[in-house]
Design a protein around this motif. Structure first.
Motif, PDB file in Angstrom:
ATOM      1  N   GLY A 104       0.801  -1.212   0.000  1.00 45.86           N
ATOM      2  CA  GLY A 104       0.000   0.000   0.000  1.00 45.86           C
ATOM      3  C   GLY A 104       0.834   1.262   0.000  1.00 45.86           C
ATOM      4  N   LEU A 105       2.119   1.144  -0.309  1.00 42.59           N
ATOM      5  CA  LEU A 105       3.000   2.302  -0.327  1.00 42.59           C
ATOM      6  C   LEU A 105       3.227   2.745  -1.765  1.00 42.59           C
ATOM      7  CD1 LEU A 105       5.705   0.976   2.131  1.00 42.59           C
ATOM      8  CD2 LEU A 105       3.927   2.630   2.642  1.00 42.59           C
ATOM      9  N   ILE A 106       3.158   4.023  -1.985  1.00 40.58           N
ATOM     10  CA  ILE A 106       3.450   4.560  -3.305  1.00 40.58           C
ATOM     11  C   ILE A 106       4.904   5.032  -3.267  1.00 40.58           C
ATOM     12  CG2 ILE A 106       2.854   6.299  -5.013  1.00 40.58           C
ATOM     13  CD1 ILE A 106       0.020   6.257  -3.907  1.00 40.58           C
ATOM     14  N   VAL A 107       5.785   4.174  -3.736  1.00 43.12           N
ATOM     15  CA  VAL A 107       7.213   4.448  -3.697  1.00 43.12           C
ATOM     16  C   VAL A 107       7.706   4.548  -5.131  1.00 43.12           C
ATOM     17  CG1 VAL A 107       9.423   3.725  -2.733  1.00 43.12           C
ATOM     18  CG2 VAL A 107       7.321   3.061  -1.608  1.00 43.12           C
ATOM     19  N   SER A 108       7.410   5.652  -5.774  1.00 40.88           N
ATOM     20  CA  SER A 108       7.788   5.835  -7.174  1.00 40.88           C
ATOM     21  C   SER A 108       9.286   5.987  -7.355  1.00 40.88           C
ATOM     22  CB  SER A 108       7.085   7.056  -7.740  1.00 40.88           C
ATOM     23  OG  SER A 108       5.699   6.876  -7.691  1.00 40.88           O
ATOM     24  N   ALA A 109       9.995   6.236  -6.269  1.00 38.99           N
ATOM     25  CA  ALA A 109      11.450   6.379  -6.370  1.00 38.99           C
ATOM     26  C   ALA A 109      12.103   5.080  -6.822  1.00 38.99           C
ATOM     27  CB  ALA A 109      12.025   6.823  -5.038  1.00 38.99           C
ATOM     28  N   LEU A 110      11.429   3.968  -6.653  1.00 43.59           N
ATOM     29  CA  LEU A 110      11.995   2.688  -7.081  1.00 43.59           C
ATOM     30  C   LEU A 110      11.950   2.508  -8.591  1.00 43.59           C
ATOM     31  CD1 LEU A 110      10.742   0.318  -4.254  1.00 43.59           C
ATOM     32  CD2 LEU A 110      13.027   1.235  -4.596  1.00 43.59           C
TER      33      LEU A 110
ATOM     34  N   VAL B 214       8.919   0.072 -20.476  1.00 39.74           N
ATOM     35  CA  VAL B 214       8.618  -0.642 -19.224  1.00 39.74           C
ATOM     36  C   VAL B 214       7.859   0.271 -18.270  1.00 39.74           C
ATOM     37  CG1 VAL B 214       9.679  -1.648 -17.161  1.00 39.74           C
ATOM     38  CG2 VAL B 214      10.510  -2.289 -19.412  1.00 39.74           C
ATOM     39  N   LEU B 215       8.284   1.520 -18.159  1.00 39.26           N
ATOM     40  CA  LEU B 215       7.608   2.468 -17.273  1.00 39.26           C
ATOM     41  C   LEU B 215       6.153   2.668 -17.682  1.00 39.26           C
ATOM     42  CD1 LEU B 215       7.922   4.564 -14.950  1.00 39.26           C
ATOM     43  CD2 LEU B 215       8.343   6.232 -16.743  1.00 39.26           C
ATOM     44  N   LEU B 216       5.920   2.870 -18.971  1.00 42.82           N
ATOM     45  CA  LEU B 216       4.545   3.054 -19.445  1.00 42.82           C
ATOM     46  C   LEU B 216       3.724   1.782 -19.286  1.00 42.82           C
ATOM     47  CD1 LEU B 216       5.136   5.227 -22.629  1.00 42.82           C
ATOM     48  CD2 LEU B 216       4.259   5.950 -20.393  1.00 42.82           C
ATOM     49  N   LEU B 217       4.348   0.640 -19.496  1.00 44.48           N
ATOM     50  CA  LEU B 217       3.659  -0.634 -19.313  1.00 44.48           C
ATOM     51  C   LEU B 217       3.189  -0.800 -17.869  1.00 44.48           C
ATOM     52  CD1 LEU B 217       3.028  -3.440 -20.728  1.00 44.48           C
ATOM     53  CD2 LEU B 217       5.150  -4.194 -19.665  1.00 44.48           C
ATOM     54  N   ILE B 218       4.046  -0.441 -16.941  1.00 42.42           N
ATOM     55  CA  ILE B 218       3.691  -0.573 -15.527  1.00 42.42           C
ATOM     56  C   ILE B 218       2.625   0.441 -15.130  1.00 42.42           C
ATOM     57  CG2 ILE B 218       4.572  -0.262 -13.181  1.00 42.42           C
ATOM     58  CD1 ILE B 218       7.200  -1.461 -14.231  1.00 42.42           C
ATOM     59  N   ASP B 219       2.862   1.710 -15.471  1.00 40.05           N
ATOM     60  CA  ASP B 219       1.947   2.767 -15.021  1.00 40.05           C
ATOM     61  C   ASP B 219       0.601   2.759 -15.726  1.00 40.05           C
ATOM     62  OD1 ASP B 219       3.217   3.966 -12.916  1.00 40.05           O
ATOM     63  OD2 ASP B 219       4.323   5.373 -14.159  1.00 40.05           O
ATOM     64  N   LEU B 220       0.565   2.353 -16.985  1.00 38.59           N
ATOM     65  CA  LEU B 220      -0.688   2.446 -17.733  1.00 38.59           C
ATOM     66  C   LEU B 220      -1.400   1.116 -17.931  1.00 38.59           C
ATOM     67  CD1 LEU B 220       0.399   5.043 -20.422  1.00 38.59           C
ATOM     68  CD2 LEU B 220      -0.800   5.440 -18.272  1.00 38.59           C
TER      69      LEU B 220
ATOM     70  N   SER C   8     -10.399  12.242  -8.759  1.00 39.37           N
ATOM     71  CA  SER C   8      -9.295  11.897  -7.864  1.00 39.37           C
ATOM     72  C   SER C   8      -8.494  10.692  -8.383  1.00 39.37           C
ATOM     73  CB  SER C   8      -9.820  11.609  -6.461  1.00 39.37           C
ATOM     74  OG  SER C   8     -10.700  10.514  -6.483  1.00 39.37           O
ATOM     75  N   TYR C   9      -9.164   9.751  -9.061  1.00 37.76           N
ATOM     76  CA  TYR C   9      -8.464   8.606  -9.635  1.00 37.76           C
ATOM     77  C   TYR C   9      -7.462   9.069 -10.684  1.00 37.76           C
ATOM     78  CZ  TYR C   9      -7.600   4.458 -12.468  1.00 37.76           C
ATOM     79  OH  TYR C   9      -7.002   3.459 -13.172  1.00 37.76           O
ATOM     80  N   TRP C  10      -7.880   9.967 -11.569  1.00 35.58           N
ATOM     81  CA  TRP C  10      -7.002  10.437 -12.631  1.00 35.58           C
ATOM     82  C   TRP C  10      -5.900  11.320 -12.077  1.00 35.58           C
ATOM     83  CZ3 TRP C  10      -6.725   7.763 -16.713  1.00 35.58           C
ATOM     84  CH2 TRP C  10      -7.835   7.045 -17.149  1.00 35.58           C
ATOM     85  N   GLN C  11      -6.196  12.075 -11.027  1.00 33.56           N
ATOM     86  CA  GLN C  11      -5.148  12.870 -10.404  1.00 33.56           C
ATOM     87  C   GLN C  11      -4.076  11.963  -9.800  1.00 33.56           C
ATOM     88  OE1 GLN C  11      -7.380  15.250  -7.656  1.00 33.56           O
ATOM     89  NE2 GLN C  11      -7.522  16.980  -9.071  1.00 33.56           N
ATOM     90  N   LEU C  12      -4.498  10.889  -9.155  1.00 35.45           N
ATOM     91  CA  LEU C  12      -3.552   9.951  -8.571  1.00 35.45           C
ATOM     92  C   LEU C  12      -2.709   9.276  -9.649  1.00 35.45           C
ATOM     93  CD1 LEU C  12      -2.536   8.303  -6.091  1.00 35.45           C
ATOM     94  CD2 LEU C  12      -4.286   6.637  -6.694  1.00 35.45           C
ATOM     95  N   MET C  13      -3.328   8.846 -10.743  1.00 32.65           N
ATOM     96  CA  MET C  13      -2.596   8.145 -11.795  1.00 32.65           C
ATOM     97  C   MET C  13      -1.624   9.078 -12.519  1.00 32.65           C
ATOM     98  SD  MET C  13      -3.398   5.128 -11.358  1.00 32.65           S
ATOM     99  CE  MET C  13      -2.567   4.346 -12.715  1.00 32.65           C
ATOM    100  N   VAL C  14      -2.033  10.303 -12.777  1.00 32.52           N
ATOM    101  CA  VAL C  14      -1.134  11.255 -13.447  1.00 32.52           C
ATOM    102  C   VAL C  14       0.015  11.631 -12.519  1.00 32.52           C
ATOM    103  CG1 VAL C  14      -0.978  13.605 -14.355  1.00 32.52           C
ATOM    104  CG2 VAL C  14      -2.854  12.121 -15.047  1.00 32.52           C
ATOM    105  N   ARG C  15      -0.282  11.831 -11.248  1.00 29.37           N
ATOM    106  CA  ARG C  15       0.769  12.152 -10.285  1.00 29.37           C
ATOM    107  C   ARG C  15       1.768  11.009 -10.185  1.00 29.37           C
ATOM    108  NH1 ARG C  15      -0.894  12.501  -4.306  1.00 29.37           N
ATOM    109  NH2 ARG C  15      -0.463  10.294  -4.505  1.00 29.37           N
ATOM    110  N   GLU C  16       1.264   9.788 -10.135  1.00 35.16           N
ATOM    111  CA  GLU C  16       2.131   8.610 -10.078  1.00 35.16           C
ATOM    112  C   GLU C  16       2.995   8.506 -11.331  1.00 35.16           C
ATOM    113  OE1 GLU C  16       3.898   5.089  -8.909  1.00 35.16           O
ATOM    114  OE2 GLU C  16       2.678   6.451  -7.720  1.00 35.16           O
ATOM    115  N   LEU C  17       2.412   8.769 -12.488  1.00 34.43           N
ATOM    116  CA  LEU C  17       3.150   8.705 -13.748  1.00 34.43           C
ATOM    117  C   LEU C  17       4.239   9.770 -13.801  1.00 34.43           C
ATOM    118  CD1 LEU C  17       3.456   7.417 -16.542  1.00 34.43           C
ATOM    119  CD2 LEU C  17       1.793   9.060 -17.388  1.00 34.43           C
TER     120      LEU C  17
ATOM    121  N   ILE D 244       5.774  11.363 -11.224  1.00 36.75           N
ATOM    122  CA  ILE D 244       6.831  11.108 -10.239  1.00 36.75           C
ATOM    123  C   ILE D 244       7.697   9.927 -10.663  1.00 36.75           C
ATOM    124  CG2 ILE D 244       7.280  10.420  -7.848  1.00 36.75           C
ATOM    125  CD1 ILE D 244       4.741  11.994  -7.087  1.00 36.75           C
ATOM    126  N   SER D 245       7.073   8.850 -11.115  1.00 39.45           N
ATOM    127  CA  SER D 245       7.860   7.691 -11.538  1.00 39.45           C
ATOM    128  C   SER D 245       8.681   7.997 -12.783  1.00 39.45           C
ATOM    129  CB  SER D 245       6.962   6.483 -11.765  1.00 39.45           C
ATOM    130  OG  SER D 245       6.004   6.740 -12.764  1.00 39.45           O
TER     131      SER D 245
END
Length: 137
Positions: free
Chosen positions: A32-38, A72-78, A102-111, A113-114
């Motif tokens: 449940g951790l959003i660790v985009s630094a990985l 790979v990044l796009l495959l994972i995030d999208l 809020s779902y789209w804000q979370l997904m765009v933010r995740e994309l 940052i990663s």
């Protein structure tokens, strides 16, 4: 023969990038951790997989590393992360979730940052390869 070698090495790079992104996916889905630094680990994984299947180390390698890492990044995030969420939720909840802002804000933010961390990893690996090949001194 040479094309076959590049294809196998690129598949190795893709597999290496996916394997290197497993810590990020496990922490994201199970912990449940959003660790985009990985996402920083994707490019070294692509490089390792490419070399493990005996890909050529030449001037083309930085371009190959960049392309496979972004794929790979796009495959994972999208694809992988939304597929995981759709598996854990039922169909009606998915449609309600997708329609929310809020779902789209979370997904765009995740994309975003990663992508920043993946670009940092790509930059480091590409610079190391350029020194190895002799492009930079």
């Amino acid at each position: 023969m040479e094309t076959k070698r590049y294809v196998f090495a690129c598949l190795g790079g893709l597999l290496g990038g996916l394997i290197a992104s497993l810590p990020w996916l496990v922490l994201y889905t199970m912990g449940g951790l959003i660790v985009s630094a990985l996402a920083f680990l994707i490019a070294p994984g692509v490089n390792y997989g490419y070399r493990k299947l005996k890909g050529r180390v030449n001037r083309k390698l930085p371009t190959i590393i960049i392309a496979i890492s972004i794929a790979v990044l796009l495959l994972i995030d999208l694809l992988i992360l939304p597929a995981y969420f759709s598996r854990t939720l039922n169909i009606s909840t998915i449609f309600n979730l997708i329609l929310t802002k809020s779902y789209w804000q979370l997904m765009v933010r995740e994309l975003v940052i990663s992508t920043v961390f993946a670009v940092a990893g790509i930059f480091k690996v590409v610079n190391d390869i350029k020194y190895e090949v002799g492009i930079n001194y």
